[in-house]
Design an enzyme around this catalytic site. Structure first.
Site, PDB file in Angstrom:
ATOM      1  N   GLY A  67       4.965  31.777   7.259  1.00 57.48           N
ATOM      2  CA  GLY A  67       5.761  31.851   8.490  1.00 57.48           C
ATOM      3  C   GLY A  67       6.203  33.291   8.725  1.00 57.48           C
ATOM      4  O   GLY A  67       7.285  33.552   9.243  1.00 57.48           O
ATOM      5  N   GLY A  98      10.643  35.806   9.605  1.00 54.41           N
ATOM      6  CA  GLY A  98       9.517  36.282   8.793  1.00 54.41           C
ATOM      7  C   GLY A  98       9.238  37.768   8.938  1.00 54.41           C
ATOM      8  O   GLY A  98       8.997  38.458   7.942  1.00 54.41           O
ATOM      9  N   ASP A 126       0.654  33.075   8.629  1.00 56.24           N
ATOM     10  CA  ASP A 126       1.260  32.427   9.796  1.00 56.24           C
ATOM     11  C   ASP A 126       0.126  31.870  10.636  1.00 56.24           C
ATOM     12  O   ASP A 126      -1.049  32.209  10.437  1.00 56.24           O
ATOM     13  CB  ASP A 126       2.109  33.433  10.611  1.00 56.24           C
ATOM     14  CG  ASP A 126       3.177  32.735  11.458  1.00 56.24           C
ATOM     15  OD1 ASP A 126       2.802  31.904  12.317  1.00 56.24           O
ATOM     16  OD2 ASP A 126       4.374  33.009  11.268  1.00 56.24           O
ATOM     17  N   ARG A 181      16.951  26.655  15.694  1.00 53.14           N
ATOM     18  CA  ARG A 181      17.822  25.906  16.616  1.00 53.14           C
ATOM     19  C   ARG A 181      17.928  26.572  17.980  1.00 53.14           C
ATOM     20  O   ARG A 181      17.768  27.776  18.099  1.00 53.14           O
ATOM     21  CB  ARG A 181      19.236  25.825  16.028  1.00 53.14           C
ATOM     22  CG  ARG A 181      19.343  24.831  14.918  1.00 53.14           C
ATOM     23  CD  ARG A 181      20.781  24.604  14.555  1.00 53.14           C
ATOM     24  NE  ARG A 181      21.433  25.778  13.983  1.00 53.14           N
ATOM     25  CZ  ARG A 181      22.734  25.952  13.974  1.00 53.14           C
ATOM     26  NH1 ARG A 181      23.536  25.066  14.542  1.00 53.14           N
ATOM     27  NH2 ARG A 181      23.258  27.016  13.397  1.00 53.14           N
ATOM     28  N   ARG A 232      21.318  21.663  12.766  1.00 55.22           N
ATOM     29  CA  ARG A 232      20.160  21.935  11.896  1.00 55.22           C
ATOM     30  C   ARG A 232      19.374  20.644  11.649  1.00 55.22           C
ATOM     31  O   ARG A 232      18.167  20.662  11.483  1.00 55.22           O
ATOM     32  CB  ARG A 232      20.625  22.550  10.572  1.00 55.22           C
ATOM     33  CG  ARG A 232      21.120  23.974  10.723  1.00 55.22           C
ATOM     34  CD  ARG A 232      21.569  24.563   9.403  1.00 55.22           C
ATOM     35  NE  ARG A 232      22.140  25.893   9.558  1.00 55.22           N
ATOM     36  CZ  ARG A 232      23.404  26.141   9.874  1.00 55.22           C
ATOM     37  NH1 ARG A 232      24.236  25.146  10.072  1.00 55.22           N
ATOM     38  NH2 ARG A 232      23.842  27.379   9.979  1.00 55.22           N
ATOM     39  N   SER A 254      13.478  27.410   5.649  1.00 56.23           N
ATOM     40  CA  SER A 254      13.390  26.511   6.811  1.00 56.23           C
ATOM     41  C   SER A 254      14.504  25.472   6.787  1.00 56.23           C
ATOM     42  O   SER A 254      14.815  24.895   5.744  1.00 56.23           O
ATOM     43  CB  SER A 254      12.036  25.779   6.802  1.00 56.23           C
ATOM     44  OG  SER A 254      10.995  26.669   6.500  1.00 56.23           O
ATOM     45  N   ASP A 260      25.134  32.269   4.016  1.00 50.93           N
ATOM     46  CA  ASP A 260      26.535  31.813   4.063  1.00 50.93           C
ATOM     47  C   ASP A 260      27.437  32.755   3.275  1.00 50.93           C
ATOM     48  O   ASP A 260      28.571  33.022   3.666  1.00 50.93           O
ATOM     49  CB  ASP A 260      26.642  30.378   3.534  1.00 50.93           C
ATOM     50  CG  ASP A 260      25.747  29.433   4.307  1.00 50.93           C
ATOM     51  OD1 ASP A 260      25.731  29.539   5.541  1.00 50.93           O
ATOM     52  OD2 ASP A 260      25.043  28.615   3.691  1.00 50.93           O
ATOM     53  N   ARG A 309      27.786  36.010   5.234  1.00 49.51           N
ATOM     54  CA  ARG A 309      28.762  35.810   6.320  1.00 49.51           C
ATOM     55  C   ARG A 309      30.192  35.777   5.765  1.00 49.51           C
ATOM     56  O   ARG A 309      31.097  36.400   6.316  1.00 49.51           O
ATOM     57  CB  ARG A 309      28.486  34.490   7.049  1.00 49.51           C
ATOM     58  CG  ARG A 309      27.299  34.578   7.974  1.00 49.51           C
ATOM     59  CD  ARG A 309      27.155  33.321   8.838  1.00 49.51           C
ATOM     60  NE  ARG A 309      26.041  33.471   9.735  1.00 49.51           N
ATOM     61  CZ  ARG A 309      25.075  32.566   9.909  1.00 49.51           C
ATOM     62  NH1 ARG A 309      25.107  31.416   9.264  1.00 49.51           N
ATOM     63  NH2 ARG A 309      24.088  32.804  10.747  1.00 49.51           N
ATOM     64  N   HIS A 314      23.882  23.915   3.080  1.00 50.29           N
ATOM     65  CA  HIS A 314      23.720  24.912   4.147  1.00 50.29           C
ATOM     66  C   HIS A 314      23.720  24.258   5.523  1.00 50.29           C
ATOM     67  O   HIS A 314      22.711  24.241   6.218  1.00 50.29           O
ATOM     68  CB  HIS A 314      22.425  25.721   3.924  1.00 50.29           C
ATOM     69  CG  HIS A 314      22.145  26.685   5.038  1.00 50.29           C
ATOM     70  ND1 HIS A 314      22.942  27.779   5.296  1.00 50.29           N
ATOM     71  CD2 HIS A 314      21.187  26.708   5.990  1.00 50.29           C
ATOM     72  CE1 HIS A 314      22.485  28.429   6.339  1.00 50.29           C
ATOM     73  NE2 HIS A 314      21.416  27.804   6.795  1.00 50.29           N
TER      74      HIS A 314
END
Ligand code: NAI
Length: 338
Positions: A8, A14, A34, A80, A86, A117, A149, A152, A182
């Protein structure tokens, strides 16, 4: 010789992930795969004057892309759009992850596999069950990447406290971690430095901080307004995590990390202890700080579970309930289909 394959590689995650990995001193071959535009991306990266060779592989070339890979990273799948959770991605991404993991089991059976993913909480069980079905599952080799996460959390805590402190966003790994899973309520920020959490509470912004970490992805989806979800910050997070795995692959001894990842507990030496500490013997997957040996997860650092505040325990209990459903959905996709 260390070969890393990205499945990907032409996507929003990617491409910048491949760019960052082209800089890694640990990689000799960066193999990009890909269904679209991979020739262009790999040709472009191959002009960068670092020591790794960059190769590109299209749809019919998956065997070549994977053969000999030590590490396989999977960011293939749809992202998304505004209004989506998700979990809404499950139908499409489950098929993609199942198929790519099958190829990985066939052509690169010993590789460490990092799943980016979404929904990670269900995609990792899909990967593990698929490999088990094929007789190719190796405990500790399959993990879900929840590093964004943590990235962030480290950013946001400084955003909230930065003005009246000397906090440095790049040096927060001993102060905070993120456990659970997640997605939304399964994301549980935990303060290793309890003082920081207390200061947030005193300033009455603890709840707001938790919400921002749990739903930070929504901020990006909204701002991109239909053009996808986090790509650049995810690439950085994926790169940081992959570098940790690669560093460990190149070391003889175990590497203690403070980095969390979403792992399959029955495959890990102290998985049972984790289940007991979390208070749920049926919980098969969770994100916690991992200890690596040769790039595989050997054990979990459980000390974080011994020092939870009452708020953190509450958040973890909510997370575990939701995780069980997410995990079950992933498992059923494979077991139900066999
Ligand atoms: P994107 O749509 O820009 O890229 C996805 C790429 O996957 C495309 O180039 C597409 O051609 C490729 N692809 C699809 N099916 C494939 C297959 N069978 N084989 C090989 N390649 C295939 O999406 P983006 O923004 O790169 O996101 C990718 C995934 O990463 C999404 O599921 C997203 O939700 C997830 N993600 C995960 C995060 C995390 O923290 N774990 C954070 C951000 C995104």
């Amino acid at each position: 010789m260390t070969k890393v394959t990205i499945l990907g590689a032409s996507g929003g995650v990617g491409q910048p992930l491949s760019l960052l990995l082209k800089l890694s001193p640990y990689i000799t071959e960066l193999s990009l795969y890909d269904l679209r535009n991979v020739e262009g991306v790999s040709k472009d990266l191959s002009h960068i004057n670092t020591n790794s060779k960059c190769t590109g592989h299209g749809e019919i070339d998956i065997e070549k892309a994977l053969k000999g890979a030590n590490l396989v990273i999977i960011p293939a799948g749809v992202p998304r759009r505004p209004g989506m959770s998700r979990d809404d991605l499950f139908k499409i991404n489950a098929k993609i992850v199942k198929s790519l993991v099958s190829y990985t089991g066939k052509f690169a059976p010993g590789a460490r596999i990092l799943i980016i993913s979404n929904p990670v909480n269900s995609m990792v069980p899909i990967a593990v069950e698929q490999l088990k079905l094929m007789g190719k599952f190796q405990p500790g080799n399959v993990v879900g990447v929840t590093m964004l996460d943590l990235v962030r959390a480290e950013t946001f805590v400084v955003d909230f406290l930065g003005e009246d402190s000397t906090l440095d966003k790049t040096k927060m790994d001993k102060d905070i971690t993120v456990i659970g899973g997640h997605s939304g309520n399964t994301i549980v920020p935990v303060f290793l430095n309890k003082k920081l959490g207390e200061t947030l509470k005193m300033k009455k912004c603890y709840d707001e901080f938790i919400h921002r970490v749990q739903f930070g992805g929504d901020e990006v989806v909204k701002a991109k307004d239909g053009a996808g979800s986090a790509t650049l910050s995810m690439a950085l997070a994926g790169y940081k995590f992959a570098e940790e795995i690669l560093r460990s692959l190149h070391k003889a001894k175990s590497t203690m990390t403070t980095i969390p990842a979403f792992v399959y507990l029955p495959g890990i030496s102290n998985g049972k202890e984790v289940q007991e500490k979390v208070g749920n013997k049926n919980l098969e997957y969770i994100a916690l700080p991992v200890n690596l040996v040769y790039g595989s997860v050997a054990s979990i650092d459980t000390t974080v579970l011994d020092n939870l505040t009452s708020e953190e325990t509450k958040l973890l209990n909510i997370a575990v309930k939701e995780l069980i459903g997410n995990i079950d959905k992933g498992k059923k996709f494979i077991i139900g289909a066999s």
